[in-house]
Design a protein around this motif. Structure first.
Motif, mmCIF file in Angstrom:
data_model
loop_
_atom_site.group_PDB
_atom_site.id
_atom_site.type_symbol
_atom_site.label_atom_id
_atom_site.label_comp_id
_atom_site.label_asym_id
_atom_site.label_seq_id
_atom_site.Cartn_x
_atom_site.Cartn_y
_atom_site.Cartn_z
ATOM 1 N N GLY A 108 0.739 -1.259 -0.101
ATOM 2 C CA GLY A 108 0.029 -0.055 -0.048
ATOM 3 C C GLY A 108 0.725 1.180 -0.113
ATOM 4 N N LEU A 109 1.970 0.894 0.587
ATOM 5 C CA LEU A 109 2.896 2.342 0.363
ATOM 6 C C LEU A 109 3.831 2.327 -0.876
ATOM 7 C CD1 LEU A 109 3.868 2.217 4.157
ATOM 8 C CD2 LEU A 109 2.745 4.032 3.139
ATOM 9 N N ARG A 110 3.221 1.667 -1.806
ATOM 10 C CA ARG A 110 4.172 1.679 -3.230
ATOM 11 C C ARG A 110 5.503 1.096 -3.059
ATOM 12 N NH1 ARG A 110 4.422 6.656 -6.030
ATOM 13 N NH2 ARG A 110 4.458 5.468 -8.096
ATOM 14 N N CYS A 111 5.671 -0.084 -2.267
ATOM 15 C CA CYS A 111 7.106 -0.547 -2.385
ATOM 16 C C CYS A 111 7.125 -1.469 -3.524
ATOM 17 C CB CYS A 111 7.158 -1.445 -1.235
ATOM 18 S SG CYS A 111 7.305 -0.396 0.226
ATOM 19 N N GLU A 112 8.243 -1.347 -4.488
ATOM 20 C CA GLU A 112 8.454 -1.979 -5.518
ATOM 21 C C GLU A 112 8.912 -3.571 -5.437
ATOM 22 O OE1 GLU A 112 9.108 1.300 -8.588
ATOM 23 O OE2 GLU A 112 10.977 0.828 -7.726
ATOM 24 N N ALA A 113 9.618 -3.655 -4.316
ATOM 25 C CA ALA A 113 10.068 -5.218 -3.950
ATOM 26 C C ALA A 113 9.868 -5.117 -2.475
ATOM 27 C CB ALA A 113 11.546 -5.197 -4.306
#
Length: 330
Positions: A108-113
């Protein structure tokens, strides 16, 4: 930003260039803007900046707060990520906060990995679903879920080194406090039994139930103290277990290494304290973190699709908790 611009007498656009560290403003202007920003207490809104970017360049790290090695790994992830121009978002796994909730927060915090540190395996189907969305790298275990990467230590070899060291000192009656089904524990148990058998000590194989906590070490110590004869050495499942074992033995008047030699696993900062001086199998947290973040970056920046699984060799840090067996011991 408007306050900073008014204070310096420049446009908001110029202040934005300075705060984003983009080219254009002179060195003197940059210094004026940064000084004014400090004076008015201005801080860039990183969340808003992330929303404007096509990529977040954020790596999410899921970890527990129970084991010293987890802390070492989290510390090492920050410089490893910064070196590749990635930020780090942490999410702790707690007794009141499960893996799914913690992972959902990171996504939800836009972590890509995602980097998962030393966790018992999440439901394989769920982890496979996540790995299909973003790169997933496991540290300290390999679940074998399709699409994931992993970096871990050769745990069986680490315990073999501990047993070899003790046998070299003259020990035969060597016990092992088990780590149950926690990450790395089955491999450590396997390494212990194989090492004992390779030295012809099948009759002395002695596995005591436990886990990765101080209390499990204390329980193991009490179980050993209830026997007619103590082993001459104990290989604990990790450093926390070894510390609980040592503390309980000392309270009973049994000391290391004069009465019983003790070896831990992880080579934590506590093991290195002068008054603990614990012989322990070392895992290189810094190298593990660099490889894990590198694996994520390879998938994101280079498009690697084939899974990568890295196994590192541990080393034995010999200290004062191990020595020759007590006189008259078997």
């Amino acid at each position: 930003m408007a306050d900073v611009a008014a204070r310096v007498g420049v446009s908001r656009q110029l202040v934005s260039l300075v705060m984003s560290d983009r080219p254009g403003p002179s060195a003197a202007t940059r210094q004026k803007v940064l000084r004014a920003a400090e004076e008015v207490g201005y801080r860039a809104d990183r969340a808003a900046r992330l929303l404007r970017r096509a990529r977040s360049r954020q790596v999410g790290v899921l970890f527990t707060m129970e084991h010293p090695l987890d802390v070492h790994l989290v510390e090492a992830v920050y410089p490893a990520a910064a070196a590749l121009d990635y930020g780090v978002v942490l999410s702790a796994l707690l007794s009141t906060r499960g893996e799914r909730e913690s992972i959902d927060d990171l996504l939800g915090l836009r972590c890509e990995a995602l980097v998962l540190i030393g966790l018992s395996a999440a439901a394989p189907a769920y982890l496979a679903t996540i790995a299909a969305q973003v790169p997933v790298v496991e540290i300290g275990q390999r679940t074998g879920v399709e699409g994931t990467d992993s970096v871990r230590t050769a745990d069986a070899d680490g315990v073999r080194q501990a047993v070899d060291h003790l046998v070299g000192l003259g020990h035969r009656a060597i016990a092992h406090v088990d780590g149950a089904d926690l990450p790395g524990a089955p491999e450590r148990r396997q390494g212990y039994t194989e090492a004992m058998r390779s030295h012809g000590l099948d009759a002395f194989v002695d596995v005591i139930p436990g886990d990765y906590s101080e209390e499990s070490g204390a329980r193991a110590a009490r179980a050993l103290l209830a026997r007619d004869r103590l082993p001459t050495a104990v290989v604990a499942s990790n450093d926390r277990c070894a510390l609980g074992l040592l503390e309980t033995l000392v309270r009973a008047g049994v000391h290391a290494p004069g009465d019983v030699s003790v070896v831990g696993y992880d080579d934590s900062r506590t093991a290195r304290l002068s008054f603990v001086d614990l012989t322990s199998v070392r895992q290189d947290a810094s190298l593990m973190a660099r490889i894990a973040v590198g694996c994520a970056a390879e998938r994101l920046d280079e498009g690697r699709a084939v899974s990568r699984h890295v196994v590192l060799e541990p080393t034995l840090s010999v200290r004062g908790s191990t020595g020759p067996p007590r006189p008259g011991a078997p």
